[in-house]
Design a protein around this motif. Structure first.
Motif, mmCIF file in Angstrom:
data_model
loop_
_atom_site.group_PDB
_atom_site.id
_atom_site.type_symbol
_atom_site.label_atom_id
_atom_site.label_comp_id
_atom_site.label_asym_id
_atom_site.label_seq_id
_atom_site.Cartn_x
_atom_site.Cartn_y
_atom_site.Cartn_z
ATOM 1 N N TYR A 152 0.144 -1.387 -0.206
ATOM 2 C CA TYR A 152 -0.124 0.074 0.394
ATOM 3 C C TYR A 152 0.689 1.564 -0.266
ATOM 4 O O TYR A 152 0.029 2.256 0.523
ATOM 5 N N ASP A 153 1.764 1.162 -0.129
ATOM 6 C CA ASP A 153 2.729 2.554 -0.305
ATOM 7 C C ASP A 153 2.485 3.242 -2.163
ATOM 8 O O ASP A 153 2.364 2.654 -2.581
ATOM 9 N N VAL A 154 2.493 4.814 -1.846
ATOM 10 C CA VAL A 154 2.310 5.041 -2.989
ATOM 11 C C VAL A 154 3.636 5.792 -2.795
ATOM 12 O O VAL A 154 3.601 6.748 -2.583
ATOM 13 N N PHE A 155 3.669 5.119 -4.485
ATOM 14 C CA PHE A 155 5.429 6.480 -4.966
ATOM 15 C C PHE A 155 4.804 7.906 -5.517
ATOM 16 O O PHE A 155 3.509 8.069 -5.930
ATOM 17 N N PRO A 156 5.748 8.200 -5.141
ATOM 18 C CA PRO A 156 5.070 9.506 -5.669
ATOM 19 C C PRO A 156 5.515 9.720 -7.120
ATOM 20 O O PRO A 156 6.286 8.883 -7.682
ATOM 21 N N ARG A 157 4.641 10.447 -7.619
ATOM 22 C CA ARG A 157 5.014 10.757 -9.273
ATOM 23 C C ARG A 157 4.925 12.244 -9.735
ATOM 24 O O ARG A 157 4.338 12.822 -9.098
ATOM 25 N N GLY A 158 5.606 12.480 -10.118
ATOM 26 C CA GLY A 158 6.031 13.839 -11.300
ATOM 27 C C GLY A 158 6.924 15.104 -10.539
ATOM 28 O O GLY A 158 7.757 14.105 -9.147
ATOM 29 N N GLU A 159 6.452 15.627 -10.103
ATOM 30 C CA GLU A 159 7.386 16.914 -8.961
ATOM 31 C C GLU A 159 6.982 16.618 -6.818
ATOM 32 O O GLU A 159 7.047 17.831 -6.664
ATOM 33 N N GLU A 160 6.637 15.682 -7.217
ATOM 34 C CA GLU A 160 5.702 15.405 -5.683
ATOM 35 C C GLU A 160 7.163 14.907 -4.445
ATOM 36 O O GLU A 160 8.201 14.376 -5.167
ATOM 37 N N GLY A 161 7.049 15.127 -3.920
ATOM 38 C CA GLY A 161 8.528 15.114 -2.424
ATOM 39 C C GLY A 161 9.805 16.453 -2.553
ATOM 40 O O GLY A 161 9.330 16.971 -2.845
ATOM 41 N N ILE A 162 10.308 16.258 -1.549
ATOM 42 C CA ILE A 162 11.438 17.338 -1.238
ATOM 43 C C ILE A 162 13.245 16.642 -1.040
ATOM 44 O O ILE A 162 12.989 15.808 -1.093
ATOM 45 N N LEU A 163 13.520 18.079 -1.976
ATOM 46 C CA LEU A 163 14.653 16.438 -2.616
ATOM 47 C C LEU A 163 15.873 16.588 -0.728
ATOM 48 O O LEU A 163 16.079 17.573 -0.124
#
Length: 111
Positions: A38-49
């Motif tokens: 059930y982990d949801v991988f980030p897509r596109g520009e989601e997340g913090i570098l």
């Protein structure tokens, strides 16, 4: 004597024509990592570098950048490939300066 001033066109990082590998856009990278059900991988520009590393070329692959991001409290990894090594070095510096920044903001940077 007439001076001709030529301005260099700027692009957002995400739309820069050199942000491609064999004609395919490479920003943002595809993200992967260890996962649980059930982990949801980030897509596109989601997340913090979180981190950027320069990966040296080897017999199979060209020089490229390894990016680690944080999304949903978990780290994810992706690789950024471009064909121009000078441009890759420039992007490496820009990303180093933007550790801790969200990817959407990074994608909007004018370069």
């Amino acid at each position: 004597m007439t001076k001709i001033i030529m301005s260099e066109k700027t692009y957002s990082l995400r739309d820069h024509p050199k942000m491609r590998y064999h004609g395919v856009p490479t920003w943002p990278p595809g993200w992967g990592g260890a996962c649980q059900n059930y982990d949801v991988f980030p897509r596109g520009e989601e997340g913090i570098l979180l981190k950027v590393d320069k990966i040296e070329a080897d017999a199979k692959y060209p020089e490229r950048l390894g990016l680690t991001i944080k999304y949903g409290g978990r780290p994810y990894y992706g690789e950024l490939w471009v064909e121009d090594s000078y441009f890759l070095a420039k992007i490496f510096g820009i990303l180093q300066e933007n550790i801790g920044t969200n990817l959407m903001t990074i994608g909007q940077l004018e370069i």
